[in-house]
Design a protein around this motif. Sequence first.
Motif, short mmCIF file in Angstrom:
data_model
loop_
_atom_site.label_atom_id
_atom_site.label_comp_id
_atom_site.label_asym_id
_atom_site.label_seq_id
_atom_site.Cartn_x
_atom_site.Cartn_y
_atom_site.Cartn_z
N ILE A 1 -10.46 55.20 8.15
CA ILE A 1 -9.50 54.84 6.37
C ILE A 1 -10.50 54.35 5.15
N ALA A 2 -10.45 52.83 6.03
CA ALA A 2 -10.87 52.42 4.72
C ALA A 2 -12.57 53.20 3.52
N LYS A 3 -12.83 53.69 5.11
CA LYS A 3 -13.75 54.87 3.81
C LYS A 3 -13.51 55.48 3.50
N GLU A 4 -11.89 56.34 4.13
CA GLU A 4 -11.16 57.73 3.25
C GLU A 4 -10.74 57.50 1.96
N HIS A 5 -10.28 56.13 2.06
CA HIS A 5 -9.35 55.04 1.07
C HIS A 5 -10.59 55.08 -0.24
N VAL A 6 -11.91 54.75 -0.21
CA VAL A 6 -12.80 54.24 -0.74
C VAL A 6 -14.38 54.93 -0.56
N PRO A 7 -14.47 55.89 -1.08
CA PRO A 7 -15.94 56.47 -0.04
C PRO A 7 -17.14 55.25 -0.01
N PHE A 8 -16.79 54.77 -1.15
CA PHE A 8 -18.06 53.64 -1.39
C PHE A 8 -18.09 53.02 -0.69
N VAL A 9 -17.34 52.49 0.08
CA VAL A 9 -17.10 51.73 1.29
C VAL A 9 -17.84 51.83 2.61
N LYS A 10 -18.76 50.22 2.40
CA LYS A 10 -19.71 50.91 3.60
C LYS A 10 -19.28 50.09 5.02
N PRO A 11 -18.96 50.01 5.87
CA PRO A 11 -18.12 49.36 6.94
C PRO A 11 -20.09 49.37 7.98
N THR A 12 -19.46 47.49 8.32
CA THR A 12 -19.87 47.39 9.85
C THR A 12 -20.19 47.33 10.65
N ILE A 13 -19.80 46.86 11.87
CA ILE A 13 -18.50 46.59 12.98
C ILE A 13 -19.90 45.87 13.46
N PHE A 14 -19.79 44.61 14.22
CA PHE A 14 -20.84 43.55 15.15
C PHE A 14 -19.43 43.81 16.24
N ASN A 15 -20.64 44.08 16.98
CA ASN A 15 -19.77 44.47 18.60
C ASN A 15 -20.67 44.12 19.49
N MET A 16 -20.14 43.65 20.79
CA MET A 16 -20.64 43.57 22.11
C MET A 16 -21.22 44.40 21.99
N ASP A 17 -20.06 45.28 22.73
CA ASP A 17 -20.17 47.03 23.28
C ASP A 17 -19.33 47.66 22.45
N ILE A 18 -19.25 48.92 21.87
CA ILE A 18 -18.02 49.88 21.79
C ILE A 18 -17.33 50.02 23.47
N ARG A 19 -15.83 49.80 23.10
CA ARG A 19 -15.27 49.98 24.10
C ARG A 19 -14.88 51.70 24.28
N ALA A 20 -14.85 52.82 23.62
CA ALA A 20 -14.54 54.19 24.02
C ALA A 20 -13.98 54.84 24.86
N TYR A 21 -13.36 54.27 25.35
CA TYR A 21 -12.85 55.13 26.97
C TYR A 21 -12.18 55.58 26.99
N GLY A 22 -11.29 56.03 25.96
CA GLY A 22 -9.70 56.71 26.52
C GLY A 22 -10.65 58.29 26.05
N LYS A 23 -9.43 58.69 25.70
CA LYS A 23 -9.14 60.81 26.18
C LYS A 23 -9.79 60.24 24.32
N GLY A 24 -10.50 61.59 24.18
CA GLY A 24 -11.01 61.50 22.78
C GLY A 24 -12.15 60.14 21.79
N PHE A 25 -11.85 59.33 22.68
CA PHE A 25 -12.41 58.40 22.18
C PHE A 25 -14.01 57.97 21.52
N ASP A 26 -14.43 58.36 22.32
CA ASP A 26 -15.92 59.10 21.48
C ASP A 26 -16.25 59.77 20.67
N ALA A 27 -15.69 60.86 20.82
CA ALA A 27 -15.63 61.62 19.83
C ALA A 27 -15.56 61.22 18.44
N TYR A 28 -14.44 60.39 18.51
CA TYR A 28 -13.72 60.11 17.44
C TYR A 28 -15.18 58.56 16.55
N TYR A 29 -16.05 57.54 17.96
CA TYR A 29 -16.41 56.54 17.68
C TYR A 29 -17.97 57.56 17.08
#
Lengths: 308, 222, 112, 1015
Positions: D286-314
């Motif tokens: 969403i941040a990126k949609e608001h401001v296209p030049f935003v560069k988000p970085t997500i520091f994580n151990m695992d990305i837990r996209a376990y729900g329906k349609g989550f992995d596609a979103y990820y």
Amino acid sequence: MKTNSVIEKVLEQGGFVVTSECGPPRGADPEVVRRKGELLRGVVDGVNVTDNQTSVVRMSSLSACAILKGMGLEPILQMVCRDRNRIALQSDLLGAAALGINNVLCLSGDHQKFGDHPQGKNVYDIDSVQLIQTVARLRDEGKFLGGDEVKGRPMLFVGAAANPFADPFEIRAARLGKKVKAGCEFIQTQCIYNVERFTRWMEMVCERGLHERCGILAGVTPFKTAGMANYMKKNVPGMDVPDDMIARMKGVAKEKQAEEGIKICVETIERLREIPGVRGIHIMAIEWEEKVAEIVKAAGLLPRPEIQ
Amino acid sequence: MIVGNRKDFSEILEKLGAARRVLLLGCNECVTVCGVGGEREVGVLASELRLYWTKEGETFEVREHTLERQCDYEYIDQIRGFADDYDVILSMACGAGVQYVAEAYKTKLVLPAVNTTFLGVTIEQGMWSERCQGCGACILDMTGGICPIARCAKSLLNGPCGGSSEGKCEIDKETDCAWQLIVDRLKESGQMERYEEILPVKDWRTGRDGGPRRRVREDLKL
Amino acid sequence: MRLSYPGNVKVVKVPCTGRVDVLLILRAFESGVDGVYLAGCLEGECHFLRGNLRARRRVEYVKGLLEEVGLGGNRVEMFNMSASQGQRFAQFAQEMTERIRLLGPSPVKKGE
Amino acid sequence: MEFSDRATHSDRAKPIGAVMVVGGGIGGMQASLDLAESGFYVYLVDHSPTIGGVMSQLDKTFPTNDCAMCIMSPKLVDSGRHRNIRVITNAEVKEILGPPGSFEATIIRRPRYIRADKCTGCGECAKHCPVTAIDSYNEGMSRRAAVYLRYPQAIPKIFLIDREACIGCGLCERVCLAGAVDYGDRESEEKISVGSVILAPGFEVFDAKRRPEFGYGVFPNVITSIELERILSATGPHRSHLLRPSDGAIPERIAFIQCVGSRDAKCGNDYCSSVCCMYAVKEAIIAKEHVPFVKPTIFNMDIRAYGKGFDAYYERAKADYDVRFIKSMVSKVREKQGSGNLLVAYLNEEGKASEEEFDLVVLSLGMTTSKSVRDTAARLGVKLNRFGFCETETFTPLATSREGIYVCGAFQSPKDIPETVAQASGAAAAAAEMIASARGTLTTKKEYPPEDEVKPEEEARIGVFICHCGINIGGVVNVPAVKEYARTLPNVVHADENLYTCSQDTQEKIKNAVKEHGLNRVIVASCSPRTHEPMFRETIREAGLNKFLFEMANIRDQCSWVHMRRKAEATEKAKLLVRMAVANARLNRSLSETEVPVVQRGLVIGGGVAGMTAALRLAEQGFEVFLVEKEDRLGGNLLNLHYTIEGGDVQAFLRDLIDRVSHSSIHILLNSLVVDFSGVRGNFTTGVTTAPAMVHQKIQHGITILATGAEEEKPDGYLYGEDARVLTQLELEDRLYKGDWGQISNLSPEVVMIQCVGSRNEKHPSCSRTCCATAVKNALKLKKLNPAMNIRILYRDVRTYGFLETYYAQARREGIIFVRYDPEESPEVKKEGETLMISFEDKILKERMTLRPDLIVLSSASIPRENKELANLLKVPRTAEGFFLEAHMKLRPVDFASDGIYVAGSGHAPKLISESISQAYAAVARACTILSKENLLVGGIVAVVEGERCAACLTCVRVCPYEVPVVNVKGEAEIDIIKCKGCGTCAAECPARAIDLMHFTTGQLEAKVGALVGG
């Protein structure tokens, strides 16, 4: 003997009939007919003259027959039901007999869709079986279809075509039966490449005893090229060309293909002669009349019996 | 039902010539059912005409009206009140309807917008097929209920011809061989012996060859 | 998603593109619109099973009619998208607007 | 052993037909609505001054990016206006006494200082209040008055005074024309009688200050995820402008630090908060949609996209939005002197210390429970687990330790919105079952005023209400100008504008306007009819107008939102949209809806845990049920499972469940297949054929629950099927259970498990959700069997969400080695002679390792059981992967778009047993909203035939996708309004134009199209 037909006589004598074809020209030049006729002299017992074959306008079959007759050949008048109603057909039958023509081959005719006048209206007042009946009735009963008396019966030997390979296969013999029942005395078949399938058809024919009531002449057509073989398989309805035959044509060099085609044709004739009930051969060398003699000779069918 | 086919728009335009006041007349019978001349199709053609003439900057008037039937004069009479307001009546009915409207409005130019093609049946939604030619002497009892006159390209009564291939007619691969159908049907219904019978030459007098036909039933007449 | 799309695109809501008949599209052109497109569900995902497939056939038919009358079949189109594909909606709106711009205004403009 | 919920209430006195729901977030609202719609009176108690919970603060929701407030507000309004829901806000539950079935609850209501019975929500008080207090709705990032509403769409729309901020100046009292201000208000107690209770108090976000190393509260540009949520929101402190706190600059480089307060034993939260990975991905997008030049970085151990349609979103975040994911835990954040920028220190995956500069750091805070919730639980005698969440058992996930009190939502364990909603429905079913015999005893039926007849020929009198939608519309479109324009349109006799037309007071305003101006058509020009039309329809119905006399113009989604930068143009377009609506509304007609009886019987397809649970729960609520199973025995997947990760005995549970399912109200049809299906909600007819005699029977039922389940995919590759030492997890479990070890003779055998076999790939993009926990479960079991065993689990992300995380931690403690692999470098399995070999990249050692394992266990994908034909028969959609597709990913997780058909269990998406049970309960609750009614309303938007014009051509009969039209004895097409779904296909094709679709008539569509150009 019902007629003066050479075909009838050869059959009567138990001979093996050989007929061929002559396509009339798309013009009024009688020389074309004569030239083609000359090629067949002494080689065949009868010459079919096609009737606006494939629905393309040509010199009338009746006129071309008259020319051949004038040369001393034995013409077979092909008549299709597409272009004339019962009045015209009967009138032409009378005329043919008057010109000394002894044979008539009754056909449905190709649909005009593929001809040079697809816009035309077809007639099909009567069909080929009914045309056979008509000829037989004129000749044997002396009656027109309308019931009036014929004064001077046309003494025509009646033939028809049969396609052993058309569908539905199971009624092919029955359909021949209908033609025989209608009065058909000889049959020329569609060109045969699949001898096995033809043999099965002949078995069905013999089972019904049709071969005894009607002379069956097996049709053959030599391939000029592998392309032609392929075309016939793919585009001509009711044509059964085995793949190995096409492979055989393709297997030889282009310039040798005509020779191979003739070789196949001769081999086919030899195989057909062995089939019980086959009483003759009908060679349809489409626009290749010059090769008929070679084929007949190679097949060991020369000389032709002398008929008086 | 009677099945028809809409004429090309260009042909309709050509037939209309200079006429710009058009009464577009639909029919709520067969041509509605086969999607060629019912209210919807009247609307479509009217819309086409309006679009075209507007584009061309012309002045025009297209009125849409669909009759219950164009083959009954009482219905045809329903447009009496306004037919005269138009240069032409463009009928979307079958040939019978077009003619009957023309008969009723003798001074009007009545034009066909539809080509009447055949008497047929709906094969599936959007697809129709010929079944009858109105020969006037039905022989369906002899042919397993399949008419060789209407459905064989050569109207062979003793078919099939040698062009029958894999159940299809020689004229094209889309068309069933009527005789294949007949044979199949006879076989299924255990009537193959019928096939052996030679159908005699047909008396075409009952058909169109005998001249235009008319039917009278005295007891129904007024 | 609030993705911007050209303002000249106006939406007429229908329960299913299957509701949109040939006549309605023609009538829209009679009204003077420059182009019409149908935004249907993705093929195979029609909420009413196959309305979008029927709509597509009708659009194809209308293309022919528009050719006949000289407006050009390209003025009508069928697009498929899902309710969550706002981006696609915007993209098609853009695409269709560009296309119509190239074709120019409809020659059928009332009162102009 | 007792597995089902603990209620055995047969010998009790008649229970009380009311339920108390504690907590008015999305879960509490869902539970309340389901109960109220099923014949129970609901007290919805919220400690906050308004319902809506945390969801009201969210900007968008994953994975659909739906606007949270937009999708929630209809539920808010429904809850607020439902006659069988009493909303009690600003209140706590003091105690609950008495036996289950007839509890007496004491509620303490804190003073509001504004009288609910008098406040109109006009806001004059707040306008005049001189105090500026901190606005907690915006997480302290904006200010509000001391007298306030939490948020504009708040339900109830009653102000309150923040007495801590209030200076007692009395200004508000003076300006309040309604005389609602009451400084003397004080705490009061109320006792209510209820049969059962649902606890849905939700969660509290972790206190970021407990992780001082991240500098929250010290460095202004370190913010929390919920703060970012507010910043991104249109109603947030910067009206959706992405600005950072220190200097109001747009941050370009944004770091998200995951697991703040989750998976963290140091702060006692060694569970996973389940939602942070996805919301971080969402916020980045969403941040990126608001401001296209935003560069988000997500520091994580695992990305837990376990729900329906989550992995596609990820995946989309990575591919389409350039969101960078770094597998690492951040050790420290410090501010770079002078710039306000932040230096984020972390160890990268190779173990190398790195530091990177960011403009903004967002802490992805975990979920915890609040002290007040924990205190309440203690007072109520409800046991909590060691993390302060409500304790539940695997096989009874909705029951608390106290009989008659149920739980749902994040209080049970951290969870996202759809799972909360599903569990809320589930809790509603459990709560209802307790008191099923008292259904309808305390509810009242909505009595509408008689409908004023509006004859078609009557002149239309149209009222147009134009919405500012806060600034959503008003910030772009010149609303007053649109209003003035609307007044000039034909038949418009009244036009008005509102800040939020969806607010409850505006509904009153509309109703008054109808009366005052004699309106017979109402138009609201605002947002999407998809979310708001039902509410406005209800409003005009309450004003005595037929609901179909309402029309909506979407000047937000179709105008202000999409033409944000072209204000003049947008205003013109809004006018045009209003003009179209007016043209259409003039032709709107009153449409009658008729009552048809409901067949109060259910059909459940699938006899696994979900299907059996659903059947049993329906039966326990007093409904007859048909349970159809295609196999020759009940049990489904449970037949292959033996123990849960928590140690539950699956087979004992299954035996017990099968036992209970042989219930007098349940007809079990084994060896049976559904072969045809027709009808509509309330009255379906299903043909079922039963083998071996192929007996066919027609079942009539009012609802259908699909519980056809999923199964373990037979893996492809890794020598599976070629070598007996390569197993699936299910096969391993079976061996573990049977103690069958085959040839393993090794004293310290080597076992390698490979995760994501057949999942998260092109063919099957989704995560199979349960395999990580299954691998951990089986690994622990193996370890217990032989502690010398060497076990490696090769994974892509370890997705042990929620409390499953504790088992993952245990596994690591017990020496099970977890090795991450990238899909581009999948492990390779081969055979050299008889030796099984596996090689894989070791990220830490940075080299390829080769092992000679004794056993390779594949965590194979969970794929839906054959359901295509069933889906076709029932006309319900499926995802590309073949799972059933619910009506709405977020708020209708067990409903299909076709009313009366519900989904439960892993046929919807892979699930744990406890989740399948919850979902089965949920489907039952949803089903009961239909089954509990004797009649349903039908009609409205349906196709109608003008018989006279019909040519009986059969076109409609053929084109209708539901086979509704028939040609009747009169030779005319006839359309059954009960069956018609209103798609309009027939109307579009009828060649005689004899069919029209009501409310979307040809005339209306043409008028609309006409208005689009003319003007």
